[in-house]
Motif scaffolding. Sequence first.
Motif, short mmCIF file in Angstrom:
data_model
loop_
_atom_site.label_atom_id
_atom_site.label_comp_id
_atom_site.label_asym_id
_atom_site.label_seq_id
_atom_site.Cartn_x
_atom_site.Cartn_y
_atom_site.Cartn_z
N SER A 43 0.86 -1.19 0.00
CA SER A 43 0.00 0.00 0.00
C SER A 43 0.89 1.23 0.00
CB SER A 43 -0.89 0.03 1.24
OG SER A 43 -1.79 -1.06 1.22
N VAL A 44 0.53 2.21 -0.84
CA VAL A 44 1.33 3.42 -0.99
C VAL A 44 0.43 4.64 -0.88
CG1 VAL A 44 2.84 4.71 -2.57
CG2 VAL A 44 2.92 2.21 -2.55
N ARG A 45 0.84 5.61 -0.07
CA ARG A 45 0.13 6.89 0.00
C ARG A 45 0.90 7.88 -0.86
NH1 ARG A 45 -3.89 8.10 3.05
NH2 ARG A 45 -3.31 10.23 3.55
N SER A 48 -0.65 11.28 -6.32
CA SER A 48 -1.24 10.92 -7.62
C SER A 48 -1.19 9.41 -7.80
CB SER A 48 -0.49 11.59 -8.77
OG SER A 48 0.78 11.00 -8.94
N MET A 49 -2.09 8.91 -8.63
CA MET A 49 -2.12 7.48 -8.94
C MET A 49 -0.83 7.08 -9.65
SD MET A 49 -3.99 4.79 -8.68
CE MET A 49 -4.74 3.39 -9.45
N ARG A 50 -0.32 7.95 -10.49
CA ARG A 50 0.92 7.66 -11.22
C ARG A 50 2.08 7.45 -10.26
NH1 ARG A 50 3.00 10.79 -16.49
NH2 ARG A 50 4.57 9.26 -17.02
N GLU A 51 2.22 8.36 -9.29
CA GLU A 51 3.31 8.25 -8.30
C GLU A 51 3.13 6.98 -7.47
OE1 GLU A 51 5.06 10.65 -4.41
OE2 GLU A 51 3.35 11.48 -5.50
N ALA A 52 1.91 6.74 -6.99
CA ALA A 52 1.64 5.58 -6.15
C ALA A 52 1.87 4.28 -6.90
CB ALA A 52 0.22 5.64 -5.61
N SER A 53 1.39 4.21 -8.15
CA SER A 53 1.54 2.97 -8.91
C SER A 53 3.01 2.69 -9.20
CB SER A 53 0.71 3.00 -10.19
OG SER A 53 1.15 4.01 -11.06
N GLY A 54 3.78 3.73 -9.48
CA GLY A 54 5.22 3.54 -9.72
C GLY A 54 5.95 3.03 -8.48
N LYS A 55 5.70 3.68 -7.34
CA LYS A 55 6.34 3.24 -6.09
C LYS A 55 5.90 1.83 -5.72
CE LYS A 55 6.97 7.70 -3.77
NZ LYS A 55 6.53 8.53 -2.62
N SER A 83 -5.54 -0.76 -7.02
CA SER A 83 -6.81 -0.18 -6.58
C SER A 83 -6.51 1.00 -5.68
CB SER A 83 -7.67 -1.22 -5.86
OG SER A 83 -7.04 -1.63 -4.66
N SER A 84 -7.39 1.98 -5.71
CA SER A 84 -7.22 3.18 -4.92
C SER A 84 -8.53 3.48 -4.21
CB SER A 84 -6.83 4.35 -5.82
OG SER A 84 -6.49 5.47 -5.04
N ASP A 85 -8.43 4.02 -2.99
CA ASP A 85 -9.62 4.37 -2.23
C ASP A 85 -9.98 5.82 -2.54
OD1 ASP A 85 -11.64 4.85 -0.44
OD2 ASP A 85 -10.50 4.29 1.34
N PRO A 86 -11.04 6.04 -3.33
CA PRO A 86 -11.39 7.42 -3.72
C PRO A 86 -11.91 8.26 -2.55
CG PRO A 86 -13.09 5.90 -4.46
CD PRO A 86 -11.96 5.06 -3.88
N ARG A 87 -12.30 7.61 -1.46
CA ARG A 87 -12.81 8.36 -0.31
C ARG A 87 -11.69 8.97 0.52
NH1 ARG A 87 -15.33 3.80 2.70
NH2 ARG A 87 -13.63 2.78 1.66
N GLY A 88 -10.46 8.54 0.26
CA GLY A 88 -9.35 8.96 1.10
C GLY A 88 -8.86 10.37 0.86
N GLY A 89 -9.27 11.01 -0.23
CA GLY A 89 -8.76 12.35 -0.52
C GLY A 89 -7.36 12.29 -1.08
N PRO A 91 -3.30 13.05 0.00
CA PRO A 91 -2.90 11.87 -0.75
C PRO A 91 -3.84 10.69 -0.47
CG PRO A 91 -1.46 12.12 1.12
CD PRO A 91 -2.40 13.31 1.12
N SER A 92 -3.97 9.81 -1.43
CA SER A 92 -4.82 8.64 -1.25
C SER A 92 -3.94 7.40 -1.12
CB SER A 92 -5.79 8.48 -2.42
OG SER A 92 -5.07 8.21 -3.60
N THR A 93 -4.54 6.31 -0.67
CA THR A 93 -3.81 5.06 -0.53
C THR A 93 -4.12 4.18 -1.74
OG1 THR A 93 -3.88 5.18 1.87
CG2 THR A 93 -3.47 3.01 0.91
N THR A 94 -3.08 3.72 -2.39
CA THR A 94 -3.21 2.83 -3.55
C THR A 94 -2.57 1.50 -3.20
OG1 THR A 94 -3.13 4.69 -5.08
CG2 THR A 94 -2.58 2.52 -5.99
N ARG A 95 -3.28 0.42 -3.51
CA ARG A 95 -2.73 -0.92 -3.32
C ARG A 95 -2.28 -1.46 -4.66
NH1 ARG A 95 -7.60 -3.20 0.13
NH2 ARG A 95 -8.34 -3.16 -2.00
#
Length: 129
Positions: A43-45, A48-55, A83-89, A91-95
């Motif tokens: 899980s990455v906070r 952006s989705m791009r930054e999270a998916s890369g990490k 997957s990303s939690d859209p409710r998180g605002g 930064p968001s958490t992406t798995r």
Amino acid sequence: LGLGVIAYRTANALERPSYSVVRQLGGGVELRRYSPYLIAETSVRADSMREASGKGFREVAGYVFGKNRPATKMAMTAPVRMSSDPRGGVPSTTRVSFVLEKSYSRRTAPAPLRGQDVRVRSVAPHLLA
């Protein structure tokens, strides 16, 4: 052969979770019942989705390609799940997760290194279209 054809053939040769087709829905869409399988997940906070998916991709790929105990290099499989939690605002958490080879069980999968933010977990049987 063109690079696109080679990439297509390579991607289609990767191991994937087992499934059975429940029903054809039309337009080439299938309702599939997936058998249980294992994933390596992080899980990455990030802002952006791009930054999270890369990490996340780099973290889990490191685990799959040998940054684990006992330094086992595993085969690449498909799909890479995100997957990303859209409710998180923000930064968001992406798995980000990779499916593990079918030859592994919870007991036999290599352990993540200490301090590595990777978990190995089971995915229950489910339906997807």
